[in-house]
Design an enzyme around this catalytic site. Sequence first.
Site, PDB file in Angstrom:
ATOM      1  N   ASP A 213       0.819  -1.219   0.000  1.00 52.75           N
ATOM      2  CA  ASP A 213       0.000   0.000   0.000  1.00 52.75           C
ATOM      3  C   ASP A 213       0.851   1.267   0.000  1.00 52.75           C
ATOM      4  OD1 ASP A 213      -2.280  -1.450  -0.065  1.00 52.75           O
ATOM      5  OD2 ASP A 213      -2.825  -1.169   2.050  1.00 52.75           O
ATOM      6  N   GLU A 263      34.895   2.682 -13.772  1.00 49.60           N
ATOM      7  CA  GLU A 263      33.947   3.805 -13.944  1.00 49.60           C
ATOM      8  C   GLU A 263      34.660   4.976 -14.624  1.00 49.60           C
ATOM      9  OE1 GLU A 263      30.853   3.719 -10.151  1.00 49.60           O
ATOM     10  OE2 GLU A 263      32.760   4.681  -9.904  1.00 49.60           O
ATOM     11  N   HIS A 324      23.082  -4.062 -14.349  1.00 48.54           N
ATOM     12  CA  HIS A 324      22.786  -5.112 -13.358  1.00 48.54           C
ATOM     13  C   HIS A 324      21.297  -5.219 -13.014  1.00 48.54           C
ATOM     14  CE1 HIS A 324      23.247  -7.700  -9.892  1.00 48.54           C
ATOM     15  NE2 HIS A 324      22.868  -6.758  -9.050  1.00 48.54           N
TER      16      HIS A 324
HETATM   17  C1  HEM Z   1      19.703  -4.880  -7.342  1.00 42.24           C
HETATM   18  C2  HEM Z   1      24.425  -4.446  -6.346  1.00 42.24           C
HETATM   19  C3  HEM Z   1      24.805  -9.291  -6.282  1.00 42.24           C
HETATM   20  C4  HEM Z   1      20.319  -9.640  -7.999  1.00 42.24           C
HETATM   21  C5  HEM Z   1      20.931  -4.340  -7.046  1.00 42.24           C
HETATM   22  C6  HEM Z   1      21.229  -2.938  -6.883  1.00 42.24           C
HETATM   23  C7  HEM Z   1      22.546  -2.820  -6.609  1.00 42.24           C
HETATM   24  C8  HEM Z   1      23.100  -4.150  -6.588  1.00 42.24           C
HETATM   25  C9  HEM Z   1      23.326  -1.538  -6.358  1.00 42.24           C
HETATM   26  C10 HEM Z   1      20.222  -1.788  -7.021  1.00 42.24           C
HETATM   27  C11 HEM Z   1      19.355  -1.628  -5.817  1.00 42.24           C
HETATM   28  C12 HEM Z   1      17.955  -2.174  -5.971  1.00 42.24           C
HETATM   29  O1  HEM Z   1      17.384  -2.062  -7.056  1.00 42.24           O
HETATM   30  O2  HEM Z   1      17.463  -2.731  -4.986  1.00 42.24           O
HETATM   31  C13 HEM Z   1      24.932  -5.735  -6.237  1.00 42.24           C
HETATM   32  C14 HEM Z   1      26.301  -6.038  -5.905  1.00 42.24           C
HETATM   33  C15 HEM Z   1      26.408  -7.392  -5.878  1.00 42.24           C
HETATM   34  C16 HEM Z   1      25.101  -7.938  -6.211  1.00 42.24           C
HETATM   35  C17 HEM Z   1      27.393  -5.009  -5.665  1.00 42.24           C
HETATM   36  C18 HEM Z   1      27.594  -8.266  -5.581  1.00 42.24           C
HETATM   37  C19 HEM Z   1      28.621  -7.896  -4.877  1.00 42.24           C
HETATM   38  C20 HEM Z   1      23.646  -9.802  -6.804  1.00 42.24           C
HETATM   39  C21 HEM Z   1      23.410 -11.201  -7.073  1.00 42.24           C
HETATM   40  C22 HEM Z   1      22.149 -11.288  -7.587  1.00 42.24           C
HETATM   41  C23 HEM Z   1      21.585  -9.954  -7.600  1.00 42.24           C
HETATM   42  C24 HEM Z   1      24.395 -12.346  -6.834  1.00 42.24           C
HETATM   43  C25 HEM Z   1      21.416 -12.503  -8.078  1.00 42.24           C
HETATM   44  C26 HEM Z   1      21.974 -13.484  -8.765  1.00 42.24           C
HETATM   45  C27 HEM Z   1      19.766  -8.390  -7.910  1.00 42.24           C
HETATM   46  C28 HEM Z   1      18.354  -8.129  -8.151  1.00 42.24           C
HETATM   47  C29 HEM Z   1      18.181  -6.754  -7.974  1.00 42.24           C
HETATM   48  C30 HEM Z   1      19.482  -6.206  -7.612  1.00 42.24           C
HETATM   49  C31 HEM Z   1      17.287  -9.151  -8.526  1.00 42.24           C
HETATM   50  C32 HEM Z   1      16.885  -5.974  -8.086  1.00 42.24           C
HETATM   51  C33 HEM Z   1      16.601  -5.602  -9.500  1.00 42.24           C
HETATM   52  C34 HEM Z   1      15.243  -4.942  -9.591  1.00 42.24           C
HETATM   53  O3  HEM Z   1      14.276  -5.526  -9.104  1.00 42.24           O
HETATM   54  O4  HEM Z   1      15.179  -3.861 -10.147  1.00 42.24           O
HETATM   55  N1  HEM Z   1      22.090  -5.052  -6.862  1.00 42.24           N
HETATM   56  N2  HEM Z   1      24.239  -6.895  -6.417  1.00 42.24           N
HETATM   57  N3  HEM Z   1      22.532  -9.073  -7.133  1.00 42.24           N
HETATM   58  N4  HEM Z   1      20.394  -7.219  -7.574  1.00 42.24           N
HETATM   59 FE1  HEM Z   1      22.326  -7.064  -7.055  1.00 42.24          FE
END
Ligand code: HEM
Length: 456
Positions: A213, A263, A324
């Site tokens: 909500d 970067e 990502h």
């Molecule tokens: C989102 C960093 C590892 C899956 C994010 C975000 C950042 C980030 C900065 C954006 C924040 C957000 O949208 O909540 C990282 C870093 C990682 C890492 C630095 C490793 C050191 C992983 C791994 C997975 C993953 C291993 C899965 C295999 C996701 C998913 C989202 C996300 C599903 C949300 C995307 C969305 O719904 O928009 N991550 N992440 N991340 N990350 Fe990672």
Amino acid sequence: MPVDLNNERPLAWDSATLDADTKAMLDNLQPNILRAHVREHMSLLFVRFNDVAEGRAFLRGIATTRMKSARRHLEEVRDFAAGRGRGTPYVGIGISKAGYRDLGHTVEDVRKFGDEVFRDGMKRRIARAGDPPVEEWERPYQREIHAVILIGDAEPGPVARLREEILDELPESARLLGEESGHGMRNRAGDGIEHFGYVDGRSQPLFLKDEVDREPKQHWDPAFPLSNVLVPDPFAPDPSRHHGSYLVFRKLEQNVRAFKEIERDLADSLGLKGADRDRAGAMLVGRFKDGTPLTLKPEGGGGPVVNDFNFDADDGSKCPFSGHVRKTNPRSFGREVIMARRGQTYGDRTDDPSDDSPPEVRPSGEVGLLFMAFNSSLLSQFEFTQEFWADTPDFEVPGTGHDPIIGQGARDLKVTFPKVWGKPEMSPPHAQVPQTVTMKGGEYFFAPSLAYLRNL
Ligand code: HEM
């Protein structure tokens, strides 16, 4: 009536009309699955049992004296918001396939877990996830881990105390194989960040009506059915009312210095100037450091971190398909793949991760993410995301490249980047950025129902 996990309507957990089965489900579910528990400070204990009766008694003891239910957690959150007291620490338990065997469950029993990834364990799945050979993992993770105990709180004191108490209760026959401690980092706006300096943890599947909500939902529906994270606990007294969730744990080291150099070099090679230089990192993550989605804006800027967006109006000229957050959630499809991320950062910094200091002052190791996520299927959620999305250069469209943050495997393919935000002008073929995140070990666990743990 068993709880309908596929119900699309978010759960009104404190409604007076909540049915008895759903109440029983919440009373027997571990916290931190349906809703993130405060865990600014965290301790993770990785143990091995070696004696059926003592292992069982140890877990039963923790469950009966130290663990609260999901419902109790939700009540604490509600009471805290109303100014009625602080919450209590989080204690969670995950058991590996080998752990269930060591607690006396037979091979046939363990087959009741529908998830083959869980039944294999992480070491046997490295080829699928593109992980380094087990010999290169940190020592504790090379061994056979039976359970992880998660302790979390807003303050370090209660975590340290509970850690001591729980370790004191560890029976002689058991071993502490390793431990990790995580602690949150925040930027100046107070948002949680990861070590590269970007807001993290914003986009989550939401299961509860009060959380749903609060979110705008014009472009993205944050509400997900319980079936994204819950499965019946096969060994609980009543699996139709007692649920659990598969937990993936991975220690992911981040080479922050290398990432900051990347970067800078990417901004240089694309000729980005002034404020537009921040777009280089944003193209890798899919969000600016302050969390602003790159698909919405050419630069970051103030206000609460937006999550009501999709990529429908973006052919890759705003946010590259490889970014990502786009790789791991394309948003226009694949909702059943989305898991509940519950990780925490680890490692100490002498620099400020959210400022603009040069790469030279950044750590090149010993810091990173204790990645944790709850799944109803490791095969079709975590492992699928890693293997078929992050590690697949032709996902979502041919020539996209690996996920620059978490992608693993040779990055031979050349890629292009939009030179100007939202314009068709693309860079000449550009080498993919090198890998800066290294998997140091991990395991797959099942977070069982409290009913199972209390009956051990
Ligand atoms: C989102 C960093 C590892 C899956 C994010 C975000 C950042 C980030 C900065 C954006 C924040 C957000 O949208 O909540 C990282 C870093 C990682 C890492 C630095 C490793 C050191 C992983 C791994 C997975 C993953 C291993 C899965 C295999 C996701 C998913 C989202 C996300 C599903 C949300 C995307 C969305 O719904 O928009 N991550 N992440 N991340 N990350 Fe990672």
